[in-house]
Design a protein around this motif. Structure first.
Motif, PDB file in Angstrom:
ATOM      1  N   ASN A   1      -4.631  -0.068  -3.317  1.00  0.00           N
ATOM      2  CA  ASN A   1      -5.010   1.202  -2.713  1.00  0.00           C
ATOM      3  C   ASN A   1      -6.470   1.145  -2.302  1.00  0.00           C
ATOM      4  OD1 ASN A   1      -6.383   1.429  -5.146  1.00  0.00           O
ATOM      5  ND2 ASN A   1      -5.438   3.349  -5.759  1.00  0.00           N
ATOM      6  N   TYR A   2      -7.081   2.290  -2.097  1.00  0.00           N
ATOM      7  CA  TYR A   2      -8.451   2.346  -1.575  1.00  0.00           C
ATOM      8  C   TYR A   2      -9.509   2.052  -2.634  1.00  0.00           C
ATOM      9  CZ  TYR A   2      -6.995   6.941  -3.216  1.00  0.00           C
ATOM     10  OH  TYR A   2      -6.432   7.957  -3.950  1.00  0.00           O
TER      11      TYR A   2
ATOM     12  N   HIS B   1     -10.748  -0.668   3.038  1.00  0.00           N
ATOM     13  CA  HIS B   1      -9.891  -1.589   3.784  1.00  0.00           C
ATOM     14  C   HIS B   1     -10.360  -3.035   3.675  1.00  0.00           C
ATOM     15  CE1 HIS B   1      -7.777   1.835   5.471  1.00  0.00           C
ATOM     16  NE2 HIS B   1      -8.943   2.372   5.766  1.00  0.00           N
TER      17      HIS B   1
ATOM     18  N   TYR C   1      -5.679   0.107   1.355  1.00  0.00           N
ATOM     19  CA  TYR C   1      -5.019   1.114   2.182  1.00  0.00           C
ATOM     20  C   TYR C   1      -5.595   2.487   1.876  1.00  0.00           C
ATOM     21  CZ  TYR C   1      -1.564  -2.236   3.808  1.00  0.00           C
ATOM     22  OH  TYR C   1      -0.948  -3.304   4.410  1.00  0.00           O
TER      23      TYR C   1
ATOM     24  N   ILE D   1      -4.434   5.471   3.033  1.00  0.00           N
ATOM     25  CA  ILE D   1      -3.410   6.493   2.867  1.00  0.00           C
ATOM     26  C   ILE D   1      -2.751   6.313   1.509  1.00  0.00           C
ATOM     27  CG2 ILE D   1      -1.196   7.364   3.721  1.00  0.00           C
ATOM     28  CD1 ILE D   1      -2.095   6.513   6.518  1.00  0.00           C
TER      29      ILE D   1
ATOM     30  N   GLY E   1       0.262   4.102   1.161  1.00  0.00           N
ATOM     31  CA  GLY E   1       0.462   3.359   2.404  1.00  0.00           C
ATOM     32  C   GLY E   1       0.731   1.883   2.189  1.00  0.00           C
ATOM     33  N   GLN E   2       0.308   1.352   1.046  1.00  0.00           N
ATOM     34  CA  GLN E   2       0.479  -0.073   0.770  1.00  0.00           C
ATOM     35  C   GLN E   2       1.880  -0.417   0.261  1.00  0.00           C
ATOM     36  OE1 GLN E   2      -1.070   2.151  -1.031  1.00  0.00           O
ATOM     37  NE2 GLN E   2      -1.242   1.627  -3.189  1.00  0.00           N
TER      38      GLN E   2
ATOM     39  N   CYS F   1       1.696  -5.108  -6.068  1.00  0.00           N
ATOM     40  CA  CYS F   1       1.329  -3.899  -5.332  1.00  0.00           C
ATOM     41  C   CYS F   1       0.707  -2.914  -6.301  1.00  0.00           C
ATOM     42  CB  CYS F   1       2.554  -3.298  -4.659  1.00  0.00           C
ATOM     43  SG  CYS F   1       2.198  -1.787  -3.723  1.00  0.00           S
TER      44      CYS F   1
ATOM     45  N   THR G   1       0.321   8.312  -6.849  1.00  0.00           N
ATOM     46  CA  THR G   1       1.172   7.714  -5.827  1.00  0.00           C
ATOM     47  C   THR G   1       2.632   7.698  -6.237  1.00  0.00           C
ATOM     48  OG1 THR G   1      -0.708   6.322  -5.222  1.00  0.00           O
ATOM     49  CG2 THR G   1       1.415   5.666  -4.365  1.00  0.00           C
TER      50      THR G   1
ATOM     51  N   ALA H   1       7.802   7.322  -0.521  1.00  0.00           N
ATOM     52  CA  ALA H   1       7.816   5.885  -0.260  1.00  0.00           C
ATOM     53  C   ALA H   1       7.854   5.071  -1.545  1.00  0.00           C
ATOM     54  CB  ALA H   1       6.602   5.495   0.575  1.00  0.00           C
TER      55      ALA H   1
ATOM     56  N   SER I   1      10.908   2.550  -1.872  1.00  0.00           N
ATOM     57  CA  SER I   1      10.589   1.125  -1.983  1.00  0.00           C
ATOM     58  C   SER I   1      11.141   0.523  -3.260  1.00  0.00           C
ATOM     59  CB  SER I   1       9.067   0.925  -1.907  1.00  0.00           C
ATOM     60  OG  SER I   1       8.563   1.327  -0.648  1.00  0.00           O
TER      61      SER I   1
END
Length: 370
Positions: A92-93, A129, A141, A143, A146-147, A173, A179, A184, A188
């Motif tokens: 993530n970020y 990023h 990522y 968002i 988003g990853q 991941c 999250t 997602a 996933s």
């Protein structure tokens, strides 16, 4: 009218409680002194780097958003110690420490924070990023979540490139606790289970999704259990113990590597500051802050190494001074690096040439194609 949900404490969950895990307080007896000292040096480097990033942001050297790994150093180092150079990492970020532990030079990481052309992503990505194909660091990522789909897709791609085995490549991941509430995440995990994908989903549970406690946001606050509906095994480990994190990650990665089955690893950690550098974290109680500070993994490992006779005060100070030197050099490198120039604005927008791609700067006349 539906009955109001009971507070977390009434449901048997204490958001400030230390993680209950068999790995908490892992013995150092089976570890070599060199390895443990290396872990401590890595954790100190992340700590010093993030403290410097905080200062540089406040001096307006860094723009945009900036999220720090302060308090999560043992988590980062333990996870990266388990991951092989041939494996793929999506984060993530909150990614600075992961970039450093994947072998990226501190100067390049700091330069990316500064938005300089010498940065990890040539100054295009900034704090959130970090990306380097050589290190198989696939982002960074911005968002939330988003990853997760790209990471799951990468794991699917690996199933076409080879079979399971001790040398098989896998995907890790990483994500935050909040999250796990997005669609997602569940989509996933479902596909990973159905397709038997070689991926380990790592939830860094620092107990706060921005400013909301996990107990207030999740019907099942023990997040490692969230894969059970997809028959994905989960495990919770103590994120303040670098060896416990490494061993938990290895078990999950071995399952993905050898059995080609996904896993969910929850790492219980704390963040010592707000969600980002501009967040004063006024939503945290004094007791919560005190608990987090008491669980600070960097001084905790320092004390354990000193008590075990594996480190003395002079060595500790030397390790810390070396980290200071590296971070000072990283800031100097970033500060002296050139900014991207206006004519490079559209560079790297596409991996290969695209017809009619934008190339004019704002205010320039449009090019008429006959």
């Amino acid at each position: 009218m539906a009955e109001r949900r009971k507070p977390a404490a009434a449901r048997g969950h204490d958001p400030a409680a230390a993680p209950t895990t068999e790995n908490s307080g892992h013995s150092l007896a089976d570890e070599t002194p060199e390895r443990l000292l290396g872990y401590y040096a890595d954790m100190v480097l992340i700590r010093k780097f993030e403290l410097s990033a905080d200062q540089m942001y406040k001096r307006a050297k860094i723009g945009g958003y900036c999220h720090l790994n302060l308090g999560e150093e043992a988590t980062v180092v333990g996870l990266m110690a388990a991951l092989r150079p041939s494996d793929y990492l999506f984060t993530n970020y909150r990614d600075h420490g992961y970039a450093l532990m994947r072998g990226l030079e501190p100067g390049r990481v700091m330069a990316e924070l500064f938005g300089k052309s010498t940065g990890v992503s040539r100054g295009r990505g900034g704090s959130m990023h970090m990306f380097d194909t050589g290190a198989r660091l696939m982002g960074g990522y911005g968002i939330v979540g988003g990853q997760i789909p790209p990471a799951t897709g990468a794991a699917l791609a690996l199933t076409y490139r080879g079979g399971p085995g001790p040398d098989a490549e896998v995907v890790m991941c990483q994500m935050g606790d909040g999250t796990t509430n997005i669609g997602a995440f569940h989509e996933s995990l479902n596909l990973a289970a159905v397709w038997h994908l070689p991926i380990v989903y790592v939830v860094v549970n620092n107990r706060l999704g921005m400013g909301t406690t996990v107990e207030a946001a999740a019907g099942e606050p023990e997040l490692y259990k969230r894969g059970s509906s997809y028959r994905i095994p989960g495990e919770r480990v103590d994120g303040t113990d670098v060896v416990a994190v490494r061993e938990g990650a290895r078990r999950a990665l071995d399952r993905a590597r050898l059995a080609r089955e996904p896993a969910l690893l929850e790492v219980m950690s704390y963040r010592l500051r707000g969600h980002s550098v501009v967040d004063p974290a006024r939503y945290r109680s004094a007791a919560d802050v005190e608990t987090a500070q008491a669980a600070d993994p960097v001084p905790m490992l320092r004390r354990r190494l000193l008590a075990a006779g594996l480190l003395d005060e002079a060595q500790a100070q030397s390790i810390e001074a070396d980290a200071d030197k590296k971070v000072t050099a990283a800031v100097a490198f970033a500060d002296s690096s050139p900014d991207p120039t206006p004519d490079q604005l559209f560079d790297y927008a596409y991996a290969s040439p695209v017809a009619n791609a934008a190339h004019a700067l704002p205010g320039e006349p449009a090019v008429v194609i006959p």
